[in-house]
Structures are given as C-alpha cells and as structure tokens.
Design an enzyme around this catalytic site. Structure first.
Site, PDB file in Angstrom:
ATOM      1  N   GLY A 143      -5.059  -8.187 -12.220  1.00 43.99           N
ATOM      2  CA  GLY A 143      -5.430  -8.734 -10.912  1.00 43.99           C
ATOM      3  C   GLY A 143      -4.221  -9.029 -10.050  1.00 43.99           C
ATOM      4  O   GLY A 143      -3.075  -8.779 -10.454  1.00 43.99           O
ATOM      5  N   ARG A 144      -4.494  -9.517  -8.846  1.00 40.52           N
ATOM      6  CA  ARG A 144      -3.407  -9.774  -7.894  1.00 40.52           C
ATOM      7  C   ARG A 144      -3.537 -11.172  -7.315  1.00 40.52           C
ATOM      8  O   ARG A 144      -4.626 -11.733  -7.248  1.00 40.52           O
ATOM      9  CB  ARG A 144      -3.421  -8.706  -6.782  1.00 40.52           C
ATOM     10  CG  ARG A 144      -3.162  -7.316  -7.348  1.00 40.52           C
ATOM     11  CD  ARG A 144      -3.018  -6.273  -6.273  1.00 40.52           C
ATOM     12  NE  ARG A 144      -1.944  -6.500  -5.339  1.00 40.52           N
ATOM     13  CZ  ARG A 144      -0.669  -6.198  -5.562  1.00 40.52           C
ATOM     14  NH1 ARG A 144      -0.301  -5.655  -6.710  1.00 40.52           N
ATOM     15  NH2 ARG A 144       0.240  -6.432  -4.647  1.00 40.52           N
TER      16      ARG A 144
ATOM     17  N   LYS B 149      -1.910   7.458  -5.519  1.00 39.54           N
ATOM     18  CA  LYS B 149      -2.752   8.624  -5.236  1.00 39.54           C
ATOM     19  C   LYS B 149      -1.948   9.928  -5.328  1.00 39.54           C
ATOM     20  O   LYS B 149      -2.491  10.971  -5.699  1.00 39.54           O
ATOM     21  CB  LYS B 149      -3.408   8.508  -3.856  1.00 39.54           C
ATOM     22  CG  LYS B 149      -4.796   7.923  -3.927  1.00 39.54           C
ATOM     23  CD  LYS B 149      -4.842   6.416  -4.054  1.00 39.54           C
ATOM     24  CE  LYS B 149      -5.226   5.843  -5.351  1.00 39.54           C
ATOM     25  NZ  LYS B 149      -5.204   4.383  -5.396  1.00 39.54           N
TER      26      LYS B 149
ATOM     27  N   ALA C  79      10.370 -14.124   6.755  1.00 40.76           N
ATOM     28  CA  ALA C  79      10.102 -15.200   7.713  1.00 40.76           C
ATOM     29  C   ALA C  79       9.628 -16.440   6.983  1.00 40.76           C
ATOM     30  O   ALA C  79       8.943 -16.353   5.965  1.00 40.76           O
ATOM     31  CB  ALA C  79       9.028 -14.741   8.701  1.00 40.76           C
TER      32      ALA C  79
ATOM     33  N   CYS D  62       0.826  -1.212   0.000  1.00 37.49           N
ATOM     34  CA  CYS D  62       0.000   0.000   0.000  1.00 37.49           C
ATOM     35  C   CYS D  62       0.863   1.265   0.000  1.00 37.49           C
ATOM     36  O   CYS D  62       0.656   2.163  -0.801  1.00 37.49           O
ATOM     37  CB  CYS D  62      -0.935  -0.031   1.203  1.00 37.49           C
ATOM     38  SG  CYS D  62      -1.986   1.396   1.327  1.00 37.49           S
TER      39      CYS D  62
ATOM     40  N   VAL E 177      -5.819 -10.011 -25.362  1.00 38.18           N
ATOM     41  CA  VAL E 177      -4.501  -9.896 -25.988  1.00 38.18           C
ATOM     42  C   VAL E 177      -4.031 -11.316 -26.287  1.00 38.18           C
ATOM     43  O   VAL E 177      -3.844 -12.123 -25.371  1.00 38.18           O
ATOM     44  CB  VAL E 177      -3.527  -9.157 -25.052  1.00 38.18           C
ATOM     45  CG1 VAL E 177      -2.108  -9.238 -25.583  1.00 38.18           C
ATOM     46  CG2 VAL E 177      -3.962  -7.711 -24.903  1.00 38.18           C
TER      47      VAL E 177
ATOM     48  N   HIS F  10     -24.392  23.082   3.472  1.00 36.99           N
ATOM     49  CA  HIS F  10     -24.612  23.603   2.123  1.00 36.99           C
ATOM     50  C   HIS F  10     -23.561  24.646   1.806  1.00 36.99           C
ATOM     51  O   HIS F  10     -23.228  25.443   2.682  1.00 36.99           O
ATOM     52  CB  HIS F  10     -26.013  24.237   2.046  1.00 36.99           C
ATOM     53  CG  HIS F  10     -26.309  24.829   0.702  1.00 36.99           C
ATOM     54  ND1 HIS F  10     -26.575  24.046  -0.394  1.00 36.99           N
ATOM     55  CD2 HIS F  10     -26.344  26.130   0.280  1.00 36.99           C
ATOM     56  CE1 HIS F  10     -26.786  24.827  -1.446  1.00 36.99           C
ATOM     57  NE2 HIS F  10     -26.654  26.098  -1.065  1.00 36.99           N
TER      58      HIS F  10
ATOM     59  N   GLY G 214      -9.533  -2.958 -14.855  1.00 36.00           N
ATOM     60  CA  GLY G 214      -9.849  -2.856 -13.422  1.00 36.00           C
ATOM     61  C   GLY G 214      -9.348  -1.528 -12.867  1.00 36.00           C
ATOM     62  O   GLY G 214      -8.849  -0.680 -13.610  1.00 36.00           O
TER      63      GLY G 214
ATOM     64  N   ALA H 135      -6.734  -2.051   1.375  1.00 33.64           N
ATOM     65  CA  ALA H 135      -5.943  -1.739   2.559  1.00 33.64           C
ATOM     66  C   ALA H 135      -6.803  -1.624   3.820  1.00 33.64           C
ATOM     67  O   ALA H 135      -6.434  -2.131   4.888  1.00 33.64           O
ATOM     68  CB  ALA H 135      -5.184  -0.438   2.323  1.00 33.64           C
TER      69      ALA H 135
HETATM   70  C1  LIG Z   1      -1.171   0.208  -7.677  1.00 32.46           C
HETATM   71  C2  LIG Z   1      -2.027  -0.174  -6.499  1.00 32.46           C
HETATM   72  C3  LIG Z   1      -2.916   0.741  -5.986  1.00 32.46           C
HETATM   73  C4  LIG Z   1      -3.714   0.403  -4.895  1.00 32.46           C
HETATM   74  N1  LIG Z   1      -4.564   1.347  -4.419  1.00 32.46           N
HETATM   75  C5  LIG Z   1      -5.334   1.049  -3.350  1.00 32.46           C
HETATM   76  C6  LIG Z   1      -6.198   2.022  -2.795  1.00 32.46           C
HETATM   77  O1  LIG Z   1      -6.277   3.151  -3.275  1.00 32.46           O
HETATM   78  N2  LIG Z   1      -6.941   1.683  -1.712  1.00 32.46           N
HETATM   79  C7  LIG Z   1      -6.868   0.430  -1.160  1.00 32.46           C
HETATM   80  O2  LIG Z   1      -7.570   0.166  -0.172  1.00 32.46           O
HETATM   81  N3  LIG Z   1      -6.056  -0.507  -1.660  1.00 32.46           N
HETATM   82  C8  LIG Z   1      -5.277  -0.234  -2.731  1.00 32.46           C
HETATM   83  N4  LIG Z   1      -4.427  -1.174  -3.220  1.00 32.46           N
HETATM   84  C9  LIG Z   1      -4.425  -2.510  -2.580  1.00 32.46           C
HETATM   85  C10 LIG Z   1      -3.627  -2.461  -1.285  1.00 32.46           C
HETATM   86  O3  LIG Z   1      -2.306  -2.069  -1.574  1.00 32.46           O
HETATM   87  C11 LIG Z   1      -3.660  -3.826  -0.607  1.00 32.46           C
HETATM   88  O4  LIG Z   1      -4.989  -4.242  -0.439  1.00 32.46           O
HETATM   89  C12 LIG Z   1      -2.995  -3.762   0.752  1.00 32.46           C
HETATM   90  O5  LIG Z   1      -1.667  -3.323   0.646  1.00 32.46           O
HETATM   91  C13 LIG Z   1      -3.031  -5.131   1.426  1.00 32.46           C
HETATM   92  O6  LIG Z   1      -2.418  -5.049   2.667  1.00 32.46           O
HETATM   93  P1  LIG Z   1      -1.786  -6.310   3.382  1.00 32.46           P
HETATM   94  O7  LIG Z   1      -1.387  -5.842   4.733  1.00 32.46           O
HETATM   95  O8  LIG Z   1      -2.673  -7.475   3.258  1.00 32.46           O
HETATM   96  O9  LIG Z   1      -0.489  -6.694   2.547  1.00 32.46           O
HETATM   97  P2  LIG Z   1       0.615  -5.899   1.724  1.00 32.46           P
HETATM   98  O10 LIG Z   1       0.422  -4.443   1.737  1.00 32.46           O
HETATM   99  O11 LIG Z   1       0.684  -6.612   0.416  1.00 32.46           O
HETATM  100  O12 LIG Z   1       1.930  -6.174   2.548  1.00 32.46           O
HETATM  101  C14 LIG Z   1       2.440  -7.464   2.708  1.00 32.46           C
HETATM  102  C15 LIG Z   1       3.883  -7.343   3.099  1.00 32.46           C
HETATM  103  O13 LIG Z   1       4.351  -8.645   3.489  1.00 32.46           O
HETATM  104  C16 LIG Z   1       5.663  -8.820   2.998  1.00 32.46           C
HETATM  105  N5  LIG Z   1       5.967 -10.261   2.960  1.00 32.46           N
HETATM  106  C17 LIG Z   1       5.526 -11.186   2.080  1.00 32.46           C
HETATM  107  N6  LIG Z   1       6.051 -12.398   2.391  1.00 32.46           N
HETATM  108  C18 LIG Z   1       6.833 -12.222   3.489  1.00 32.46           C
HETATM  109  C19 LIG Z   1       7.637 -13.073   4.289  1.00 32.46           C
HETATM  110  N7  LIG Z   1       7.741 -14.386   4.033  1.00 32.46           N
HETATM  111  N8  LIG Z   1       8.307 -12.548   5.330  1.00 32.46           N
HETATM  112  C20 LIG Z   1       8.210 -11.227   5.626  1.00 32.46           C
HETATM  113  N9  LIG Z   1       7.466 -10.373   4.904  1.00 32.46           N
HETATM  114  C21 LIG Z   1       6.780 -10.860   3.855  1.00 32.46           C
HETATM  115  C22 LIG Z   1       5.590  -8.159   1.629  1.00 32.46           C
HETATM  116  O14 LIG Z   1       6.888  -7.878   1.134  1.00 32.46           O
HETATM  117  C23 LIG Z   1       4.780  -6.901   1.951  1.00 32.46           C
HETATM  118  O15 LIG Z   1       5.627  -5.853   2.384  1.00 32.46           O
HETATM  119  C24 LIG Z   1      -3.606  -0.873  -4.301  1.00 32.46           C
HETATM  120  C25 LIG Z   1      -2.695  -1.806  -4.799  1.00 32.46           C
HETATM  121  C26 LIG Z   1      -1.915  -1.460  -5.884  1.00 32.46           C
HETATM  122  C27 LIG Z   1      -0.930  -2.462  -6.407  1.00 32.46           C
END
Ligand SMILES: Cc1cc2nc3c(=O)[nH]c(=O)nc-3n(C[C@H](O)[C@H](O)[C@H](O)COP(=O)(O)OP(=O)(O)OC[C@H]3O[C@@H](n4cnc5c(N)ncnc54)[C@H](O)[C@@H]3O)c2cc1C
Length: 473
Positions: free
Chosen positions: A274-275, A54, A117, A45, A240, A447, A185, A323
């Site tokens: 997608g992700r 943003k 980890a 995020c 594509v 307003h 998307g 997020a």
């Molecule tokens: C371009 C883009 C724009 C986005 N915009 C928005 C938005 O405007 N609003 C919104 O709500 N969401 C948005 N999102 C989605 C949002 O980023 C995610 O939903 C959010 O970050 C998920 O949070 P999380 O804590 O699950 O994991 P993440 O933020 O994915 O964090 C997971 C972390 O775990 C770490 N990790 C993975 N495996 C290991 C391991 N084995 N050991 C230690 N660390 C590890 C990763 O490196 C990462 O740092 C966007 C995503 C993208 C790609």
C-alpha cells in the site's frame, strides 16, 4: 470557461495532479509556480509509477506472446534479455515524457522550481531550491499535490538492496532467481508479472483470502488462474512474520493456517503493501489545514481544505490513489479558484490492473452491492463467445454490466481480459451519460472487436445476445 488572471497560484508537487492543475491555471491566465524535487514535472506516476511499470509490462507481454506463438504455428527461440538496454529504453520513455512536460511548462510560462516547499503561513511558502538557495514566496492560493509514497511495515524493514519497494523494483538492477512479492494488490502483481516474464521465480503472499482485495472475485478468477501458471506460488491467508538477511538471500518466515513451508529463502523481496499520503509537509501546522486520522488531508468536493487559501488534490487527499483521479481533482480545484461553479463528483472513476489478463472496473462492484444489500441485475458476456477474443487466442475474458433492475441504468462495469484497461473507458462514459442497457445494446460497435463484448452483455441482459444462446423457459 472564464479566465481568472492576476491570481498568484503555487502548486506543491509536480505529479499528474499537480502539473494538470498548474497547466490549467496558466491556461486560465493565472500566475503559476510549480514546485517539485525532480528536474521536470511528472511525479510518482511518470518517474516511478504508472509509466515505467507499463513500459516493462509491455515487454513482459511481448515475451509471453513469443512463448505462446508456438500455439499458432510460429516458433521463436528463447528471448535473450539485455538488461541495460531494457533499462535504458524504459528510462528513455520516462525522460521523453517528463522532458515534454518541462517544455509544456515553459510554453505556458509556468515558473517551474526544482525544489521542496514548506509552509510559513497559509499564503507564504519557504521554497528550498535544488541549487541550494531558499526563497520566501507569497501566493493568493496554494494547491497541495504532494502525492504518496510506499507504506513501510517496520518489522519488514531491512537495510539491504535485497529488500525492495516498488521504486527499487522498477530500477531493475538485476533479475533475481527468486522473488517474493509481499502484498497481492495491483502494484505487486504488475511488478511480479514483469519479473516472472524476465525469468524470476516469483511468489506472492497476501494476508487476505484473495488477490486484489476490493475487486469482484469473478474478475479476479481468470487472472488468478493465469498467475498460478507464471508464478511459482500464490500464498493466501498468509502473513510474513519475519525477514532476515543471510548470505544466500532473505529468509522469510510465514504465518497462517495454509502455510506449507514455514521458512523460505528468496534472492529478493518486494514489499508492496500500500501507499501512504505525503501530508507531513513542514509548516502545515502553521495553517488551518486539517489532516484526517489516516494521514489524508481533508477536503470538500471543491477540493478546499479547512484553510480558505489552501486546496489539496490527488493521492494526498484519499482513495482511489490513481493518476487520473489526481488530474481531474487538480483541474477541478483550479476551476473552483477561478470562480467556476464546479465540484469533483464523478459517477465513476475507473480502476485498471495492468496484469495479463487485465482487470478493469468502474462504478458499483458486485462486492459493494452485496455489502450495501442493494438489488442489482448482472449481465455477463463470456469472451469465449467473442470472435475477436478467439482471433487473439484470449477467450478467458469476461465483460459484465451491473444494472438497476427498475431503470436498466448502468450502475457499474467490470471487465477481465486482454485490453480491459482500454475497454473500460466506454463503461465510464456510459455511466457519466446515465446510459441504460438499451442505449448500449443499440450502439453500433465495430466488428470484430472486444468492445462488442460490452454491447453483447447489454443484449445478454435482455436475453437476446446474438452469440449467447438462452434456452426458452
Ligand atoms: C509502481 C506504481 C504503478 C502505478 N501505476 C498506476 C497506473 O497504472 N495508473 C494509475 O492511475 N496510477 C498508478 N499509480 C499511482 C499513481 O502513480 C498515483 O496515483 C499518482 O502519481 C498520484 O498523483 P499525485 O499528483 O497525487 O502525486 P504524485 O505523483 O505522488 O506526485 C507528488 C509529487 O510531489 C512531490 N512532493 C512531495 N512533497 C513535496 C514538497 N514538500 N515540496 C515539493 N514537492 C513535493 C513528490 O516528490 C512528487 O514528485 C502507480 C503507482 C506506483 C507506485
């Protein structure tokens, strides 16, 4: 809230799910270790998602407004883009925010380990530090918050900087003359909007019949119309079939009933299809955690996995991959660990598309109601009748309430228009408080604001909206 001191908690992943969990656990007196590969918490995020996108969208909006200012009697010359400066501003925002989270970790005495980890067993983690050392650490409970990564389609994989995922696109190494966005998307449309504002000729290709699948069509329509003006082309019902690098760019072959040019060359291609959840954590098979068929770790409403010592939250446990969902799940998991009687069962999780106009919704959508054959009433307020929208020259918006015909209770809210992302919070609160159309109509809104469109859509429901005339039957 009762405290649960002395519990040793590990949180794997420092995204908005992981750090929110770690901070609350520390606030409740637990002994917390937070592990992430980056120098500071933040995750996708902050480093390569919500925040940098943003920041760039803010600049895109400014450029767009400057172009439109001539409609209001103000002339600006064409903007000059200083790319290194723009990049460093965006990186500065990320650095300040992630640095702030690092400070908050220290203040809370969270042990932050920069590293990765893996599991030795349900309670023991092998932590490989960025510095090179490795430790075996034992915990009472582990929270998996490893997030997600961009999905890759193998046939679209080319090892060239011309092919980008969202992370590479946010790096903003240059402004390509032409950009193809694969996937209609929210991530593709947001980043496409940024590049279009900076001067790229942007095309988007989507295999389904409409942009933003899942969102109600009446919300998407004003965005579609605007994107048609700022993008070079929108190709729907199109896939594509192949990508090939050649000296001038990427040659893309399209397939589908509406395809006009079967092949086209683009300077760069952004793949945003997608992700995928990061559930392939080494050693996870040494625990009792169950991973479902789509790769999401399976959890219950308490965010408990099938292993009693392990919880999981955020993108790695499922949709919506957002997020704010991750953070709330993280906090719920910690409360469950602390012994509180809680569950993650919100009435509504808002979704926001930060394009221009923005689209935001929460709760039930009309699309879903139709699928479920559910009877609802829909009250729409067109922004053409909003004084505030008029002063902003943004009358293309619309606010709608989805209501239960028997109880008038708000079942869902949808908004398209400037600032919809901020407005939707009222809809979420209305849903959490089980508000009815009467509650919203009787709430005095300031307003002139766009928030009045929510109040007036409730009035539309009763046929008594001040600014919408309904002829008597
Ligand atoms: C371009 C883009 C724009 C986005 N915009 C928005 C938005 O405007 N609003 C919104 O709500 N969401 C948005 N999102 C989605 C949002 O980023 C995610 O939903 C959010 O970050 C998920 O949070 P999380 O804590 O699950 O994991 P993440 O933020 O994915 O964090 C997971 C972390 O775990 C770490 N990790 C993975 N495996 C290991 C391991 N084995 N050991 C230690 N660390 C590890 C990763 O490196 C990462 O740092 C966007 C995503 C993208 C790609």
């Amino acid at each position: 809230m009762t405290d649960a001191p002395n519990l040793r908690i590990a949180v794997i992943g420092g995204g908005p799910g992981g750090y929110a969990a770690a901070f609350l656990a520390a606030d409740l007196g637990m002994n917390v270790t937070l592990i992430d590969p980056e120098a500071n918490p933040g995750g996708v995020c902050l480093y390569r998602g919500c925040i940098p996108s943003k920041a760039l969208l803010h600049v895109a909006k400014l450029i767009d407004e400057a172009h439109h200012a001539s409609n209001w009697g103000v002339e600006y010359s064409d903007p000059k883009i200083d790319l290194p400066h723009l990049r460093s501003w965006k990186e500065g925002v990320v650095k300040k925010l992630t640095g702030g989270l690092g400070q908050l970790s220290k203040q809370r005495k969270v042990e932050y380990i920069q590293g990765r980890a893996s599991f030795e067993n349900s309670n023991t983690l092998r932590v490989s530090r960025a510095s090179g050392s490795e430790d075996l650490l034992t915990f009472d409970r582990v929270i998996i918050a490893t997030g997600s990564r961009p999905a890759i389609i193998p046939s679209l994989k080319l090892d060239t900087p011309r092919m980008m995922d969202s992370t590479a696109a946010l790096d903003l190494s240059d402004v390509p003359a032409s950009l193809l966005v694969i996937g209609g998307g929210y991530i593709g449309l947001e980043l496409g909007t940024v590049y279009a504002a900076l001067g790229s000729k942007v095309s988007v290709v989507e295999m389904l019949p409409g942009l933003l699948p899942g969102a109600d069509r009446d919300l998407v329509l004003p965005l579609h119309k605007r994107i048609e003006k700022i993008f070079d082309s929108i190709m729907l019902n199109t896939t594509v079939a192949a990508v090939k690098e050649e000296s001038g760019g990427i040659r893309v072959t399209f397939d589908g009933p509406e395809v006009k040019d079967r092949e086209k060359v683009f300077d760069k291609v952004l793949v945003s299809v997608g992700r995928k959840p990061n559930s392939e954590i080494p050693g996870l098979d040494k625990t009792q955690v169950h991973v479902g068929p789509r790769g999401f770790i399976q959890v219950n409403k308490q965010l408990q996995t099938t292993d009693p010592a392990i919880y999981a939250i955020g993108d790695v446990v499922g949709e919506p991959m957002l997020a704010h969902k991750a953070s709330h799940e993280g906090r719920t998991a910690v409360e469950v660990i602390a012994g509180h009687k809680v569950a993650f069962e919100p009435n509504a999780i808002p979704a926001v598309v930060f394009t221009d106009p923005e689209i935001a919704w929460c709760g039930l959508t009309e699309t879903q109601a139709q699928k479920d054959n559910r009877e609802i009433k829909v009250a729409r307020f067109p922004w053409g009748a909003s004084g505030r929208a008029m002063t902003l020259d943004r009358t293309e918006g619309m606010t709608k309430l989805l209501l239960d015909p028997q109880t008038d209770r708000v079942l869902g809210v949808g908004i398209v228009g400037a600032g919809a992302g901020e407005l939707i919070a009222e809809g979420v609160l209305a849903m959490e408080m089980a508000a009815t159309a009467t509650d919203i109509a009787l709430t005095v809104h300031p307003h002139p604001t766009l928030s009045e469109t929510i109040m007036e859509s409730a009035e539309v429901f009763f046929g008594t909206s001040t600014h919408v005339y309904r002829p008597k039957r």
